[in-house]
Design a protein around this motif. Structure first.
Motif, mmCIF file in Angstrom:
data_model
loop_
_atom_site.group_PDB
_atom_site.id
_atom_site.type_symbol
_atom_site.label_atom_id
_atom_site.label_comp_id
_atom_site.label_asym_id
_atom_site.label_seq_id
_atom_site.Cartn_x
_atom_site.Cartn_y
_atom_site.Cartn_z
ATOM 1 N N VAL A 278 0.821 -1.117 0.002
ATOM 2 C CA VAL A 278 0.055 0.081 -0.007
ATOM 3 C C VAL A 278 0.760 1.213 0.035
ATOM 4 C CG1 VAL A 278 -1.798 1.233 1.325
ATOM 5 C CG2 VAL A 278 -1.614 -1.005 1.280
ATOM 6 N N PRO B 172 1.127 5.542 -1.643
ATOM 7 C CA PRO B 172 0.518 6.411 -2.428
ATOM 8 C C PRO B 172 1.189 6.853 -3.650
ATOM 9 C CG PRO B 172 1.613 7.495 -0.546
ATOM 10 C CD PRO B 172 1.960 5.920 -0.309
ATOM 11 N N TRP C 175 -0.710 5.502 4.609
ATOM 12 C CA TRP C 175 -1.644 5.263 3.497
ATOM 13 C C TRP C 175 -2.513 4.190 3.630
ATOM 14 C CZ3 TRP C 175 -2.602 9.121 0.236
ATOM 15 C CH2 TRP C 175 -3.286 8.793 -0.859
ATOM 16 N N GLU C 176 -3.863 4.242 3.267
ATOM 17 C CA GLU C 176 -4.590 3.026 3.409
ATOM 18 C C GLU C 176 -5.376 2.687 2.141
ATOM 19 O OE1 GLU C 176 -8.958 2.670 5.853
ATOM 20 O OE2 GLU C 176 -7.385 3.894 6.609
ATOM 21 N N SER C 177 -5.331 1.545 1.928
ATOM 22 C CA SER C 177 -6.095 1.010 0.870
ATOM 23 C C SER C 177 -6.862 -0.064 1.006
ATOM 24 C CB SER C 177 -5.182 0.917 -0.602
ATOM 25 O OG SER C 177 -5.732 0.349 -1.770
ATOM 26 N N ASN D 292 -8.284 -2.940 2.967
ATOM 27 C CA ASN D 292 -8.213 -3.273 4.551
ATOM 28 C C ASN D 292 -6.782 -3.282 4.981
ATOM 29 O OD1 ASN D 292 -7.485 -5.863 3.406
ATOM 30 N ND2 ASN D 292 -8.691 -7.072 4.243
ATOM 31 N N ALA E 133 -3.179 -1.061 5.521
ATOM 32 C CA ALA E 133 -2.676 0.492 5.816
ATOM 33 C C ALA E 133 -0.926 0.374 6.108
ATOM 34 C CB ALA E 133 -3.382 1.124 6.868
ATOM 35 N N TRP F 276 -5.171 13.218 2.040
ATOM 36 C CA TRP F 276 -6.360 12.822 1.213
ATOM 37 C C TRP F 276 -7.161 11.861 2.022
ATOM 38 C CZ3 TRP F 276 -1.638 13.235 -0.701
ATOM 39 C CH2 TRP F 276 -1.313 13.962 -1.783
ATOM 40 N N LYS F 277 -8.367 11.171 1.673
ATOM 41 C CA LYS F 277 -9.361 10.520 2.679
ATOM 42 C C LYS F 277 -8.369 9.435 2.813
ATOM 43 C CE LYS F 277 -12.195 8.010 0.222
ATOM 44 N NZ LYS F 277 -13.332 7.691 -0.484
ATOM 45 N N GLN F 278 -7.463 8.753 2.019
ATOM 46 C CA GLN F 278 -6.532 7.356 2.311
ATOM 47 C C GLN F 278 -5.437 7.691 3.190
ATOM 48 O OE1 GLN F 278 -7.375 8.781 -0.977
ATOM 49 N NE2 GLN F 278 -7.734 7.242 -2.452
ATOM 50 N N GLY F 279 -5.370 8.838 3.501
ATOM 51 C CA GLY F 279 -3.988 9.142 4.173
ATOM 52 C C GLY F 279 -3.099 10.587 3.925
#
Length: 147
Positions: A35, A37, A58-60, A62, A64, A131-134
């Motif tokens: 994961v 960015p 960063w998270e994608s 399940n 991170a 961002w929403k993901q991190g």
């Protein structure tokens, strides 16, 4: 009946083997963060800069991951030669909720405008956003030659 039983035993062994391999690759990976960015595109005048990943979380799906990087030195980056006063354009994969643009001066981050200085020298930059993901930071460097 004996052949049928042998078929199922072989099939079961194959499935278990594939499962073990999948588990090992997922658990230990190939050394790369699964994961990460996406890198932005940075253009300085008519030249595309070599952007390096810096600190991020960063998270994608399940998964991170976080990674922490120190401040780069000029030798750590692929510098591009640009003209004094060139505009620096940053295009992210998606618009960040918040963003920053800093010059790295003596290991410190100094808020900066996205314009190359007029004086000859080497300039390092740190850019980033949330961002929403991190959140993620990136670094690049430019060289302004003497006239």
């Amino acid at each position: 009946m004996k052949r049928n039983r042998r078929f199922w035993i072989v099939l079961l062994c194959l499935l278990v083997g594939v499962g073990v391999i999948y588990f090992a690759v997922t658990l230990f990976g190939d050394g790369e963060d699964p994961v990460k960015p996406p890198l932005p595109t940075v253009r300085v005048g008519s030249v595309t800069a070599e952007v390096e990943q810096s600190t991020y979380c960063w998270e994608s799906g399940n998964q991170a991951t976080c990674a922490d990087y120190g401040m780069p030195e000029a030798d750590d980056l692929q510098l591009i030669t640009v003209k004094p006063g060139d505009r620096i354009d940053v295009v992210y994969h998606a618009d960040p909720m918040e963003s920053s643009f800093n010059r790295i001066e003596y290991g410190e981050l100094v808020p900066s405008e996205a314009i190359v200085p007029d004086e000859p020298g080497v300039y390092l930059y740190e850019i980033g956003g949330e961002w929403k993901q991190g959140d993620s930071r990136y670094v690049f460097g430019v060289r302004v030659p003497e006239k």
